[in-house]
Design a protein around this motif. Structure first.
Motif, mmCIF file in Angstrom:
data_model
loop_
_atom_site.group_PDB
_atom_site.id
_atom_site.type_symbol
_atom_site.label_atom_id
_atom_site.label_comp_id
_atom_site.label_asym_id
_atom_site.label_seq_id
_atom_site.Cartn_x
_atom_site.Cartn_y
_atom_site.Cartn_z
ATOM 1 N N TYR A 107 -17.931 -12.055 26.740
ATOM 2 C CA TYR A 107 -17.214 -13.289 27.059
ATOM 3 C C TYR A 107 -17.822 -13.866 28.330
ATOM 4 O O TYR A 107 -18.615 -13.221 29.000
ATOM 5 C CB TYR A 107 -15.708 -13.058 27.234
ATOM 6 N N PHE A 108 -17.451 -15.130 28.643
ATOM 7 C CA PHE A 108 -17.838 -15.713 29.919
ATOM 8 C C PHE A 108 -16.872 -16.831 30.262
ATOM 9 O O PHE A 108 -16.148 -17.334 29.401
ATOM 10 C CB PHE A 108 -19.289 -16.224 29.903
ATOM 11 N N ASN A 109 -16.843 -17.192 31.538
ATOM 12 C CA ASN A 109 -15.958 -18.251 32.028
ATOM 13 C C ASN A 109 -16.762 -19.498 32.368
ATOM 14 O O ASN A 109 -17.923 -19.413 32.767
ATOM 15 C CB ASN A 109 -15.193 -17.801 33.278
ATOM 16 N N ILE A 110 -16.090 -20.636 32.245
ATOM 17 C CA ILE A 110 -16.636 -21.919 32.661
ATOM 18 C C ILE A 110 -15.876 -22.337 33.908
ATOM 19 O O ILE A 110 -14.644 -22.343 33.912
ATOM 20 C CB ILE A 110 -16.470 -22.981 31.554
ATOM 21 N N GLY A 111 -16.594 -22.680 34.961
ATOM 22 C CA GLY A 111 -15.993 -23.014 36.245
ATOM 23 C C GLY A 111 -15.113 -24.253 36.212
ATOM 24 O O GLY A 111 -15.248 -25.125 35.353
ATOM 25 N N VAL A 112 -14.206 -24.326 37.175
ATOM 26 C CA VAL A 112 -13.201 -25.379 37.261
ATOM 27 C C VAL A 112 -13.834 -26.770 37.304
ATOM 28 O O VAL A 112 -13.345 -27.696 36.654
ATOM 29 C CB VAL A 112 -12.289 -25.154 38.488
ATOM 30 N N GLU A 113 -14.918 -26.935 38.050
ATOM 31 C CA GLU A 113 -15.533 -28.256 38.181
ATOM 32 C C GLU A 113 -15.993 -28.787 36.829
ATOM 33 O O GLU A 113 -15.775 -29.963 36.506
ATOM 34 C CB GLU A 113 -16.727 -28.211 39.142
ATOM 35 N N LEU A 114 -16.625 -27.933 36.031
ATOM 36 C CA LEU A 114 -17.073 -28.348 34.702
ATOM 37 C C LEU A 114 -15.902 -28.575 33.762
ATOM 38 O O LEU A 114 -15.919 -29.502 32.956
ATOM 39 C CB LEU A 114 -18.037 -27.309 34.122
ATOM 40 N N VAL A 115 -14.883 -27.742 33.873
ATOM 41 C CA VAL A 115 -13.691 -27.911 33.040
ATOM 42 C C VAL A 115 -13.064 -29.280 33.297
ATOM 43 O O VAL A 115 -12.768 -30.032 32.361
ATOM 44 C CB VAL A 115 -12.663 -26.782 33.294
ATOM 45 N N LYS A 116 -12.884 -29.620 34.566
ATOM 46 C CA LYS A 116 -12.271 -30.908 34.912
ATOM 47 C C LYS A 116 -13.095 -32.089 34.425
ATOM 48 O O LYS A 116 -12.556 -33.112 34.022
ATOM 49 C CB LYS A 116 -12.063 -31.008 36.422
ATOM 50 N N LYS A 117 -14.405 -31.937 34.452
ATOM 51 C CA LYS A 117 -15.288 -33.048 34.098
ATOM 52 C C LYS A 117 -15.463 -33.224 32.593
ATOM 53 O O LYS A 117 -15.558 -34.351 32.106
ATOM 54 C CB LYS A 117 -16.648 -32.839 34.755
#
Length: 88
Positions: A17-27
């Protein structure tokens, strides 16, 4: 849609698995869960994702398929590029 670099730290490399950072999520991501399509090294994946933590990161659940792909193609701590194509 967008690309991101990911360092295959131990947790990502050994679990798939991996996570996507908050900045990319918001954008780029408007939903808290669903299915996403992405490419790594030209290989297409379609996997489920959901909110990973209170900060708003998204976790992509690659499961056994992505675990095997990481093990077969990369070494731990390598940086890879992920090209996201769609989030449903």
């Amino acid at each position: 849609m967008f690309r991101m670099n990911l360092i295959l730290k131990k947790a990502y490399y050994t679990t798939g698995y991996f996570n996507i950072g908050v900045e990319l999520v918001k954008k780029y991501i408007n939903k808290k869960s669903g299915t996403c399509k992405f490419k790594i090294n030209g290989i297409l994946f379609e996997k489920k994702y959901s909110t990973a933590n209170e900060e708003g990161q998204i976790r992509v659940y690659g499961n056994q398929e992505l675990y095997n792909f990481f093990q077969d193609n990369f070494k731990m701590n390598m940086m890879i590029e992920i090209e996201f194509l769609k989030f449903d």
